[in-house]
Design an enzyme around this catalytic site. Structure first.
Site, PDB file in Angstrom:
ATOM      1  N   CYS A   1      -6.306 -10.608   6.076  1.00  8.90           N
ATOM      2  CA  CYS A   1      -5.940  -8.806   6.462  1.00  8.90           C
ATOM      3  C   CYS A   1      -7.443  -8.147   7.132  1.00  8.90           C
ATOM      4  O   CYS A   1      -6.722  -7.803   5.828  1.00  8.90           O
ATOM      5  CB  CYS A   1      -4.698  -8.483   6.435  1.00  8.90           C
ATOM      6  SG  CYS A   1      -4.707  -6.908   7.161  1.00  8.90           S
TER       7      CYS A   1
ATOM      8  N   CYS B   1      -6.422  -4.850   5.929  1.00  7.42           N
ATOM      9  CA  CYS B   1      -6.163  -4.404   4.482  1.00  7.42           C
ATOM     10  C   CYS B   1      -7.509  -4.406   3.888  1.00  7.42           C
ATOM     11  O   CYS B   1      -7.311  -3.558   3.029  1.00  7.42           O
ATOM     12  CB  CYS B   1      -4.707  -5.718   4.483  1.00  7.42           C
ATOM     13  SG  CYS B   1      -3.796  -5.791   5.547  1.00  7.42           S
TER      14      CYS B   1
END
Length: 112
Positions: A33, A36
């Site tokens: 991600c 992230c």
């Protein structure tokens, strides 16, 4: 001395929350991600700035799908702030360090 968001192993998130002496900010993330990964240095900064108020923990949703499912994690990153072992604030998406600090501090003030 620099405090970092630590990678620690517990037999369960419940154990960690039960033993926590202050609110715990959990970052639900995945290695693939992008947002992230963007949050990694920001979480370290927030962990340092709020070290007396909260503890920051990261949970990889790929490694712990049952925990992700337990808290209905659908978007990444998702942050859940736990107090007394229970979730009391939740927000999704990448934030700047200032936004994240402000959100946590406001949440802690409002929900004392």
């Amino acid at each position: 001395m620099m405090a970092q968001a630590k990678k620690q192993t517990y037999s369960s998130l419940d154990d960690l929350l039960a033993q926590a002496d202050k609110p715990v900010l959990v970052d639900f993330y995945a290695t693939w991600c992008g947002p992230c990964q963007f949050m990694v240095p920001i979480l370290n900064e927030v962990s340092i700035a709020l070290k007396d108020k909260i503890r920051v923990v990261k949970i990889d949703t790929e490694k712990y799908p049952s925990i992700a499912s337990q808290y209905a994690i659908e978007a990444l990153p998702t942050f859940i702030l736990f107090k007394d072992g229970k979730p009391f604030d939740r927000f999704e998406g990448a934030l700047t360090a200032n936004q994240l600090i402000q959100r946590v501090e406001e949440s802690l003030k409002v929900k004392q």
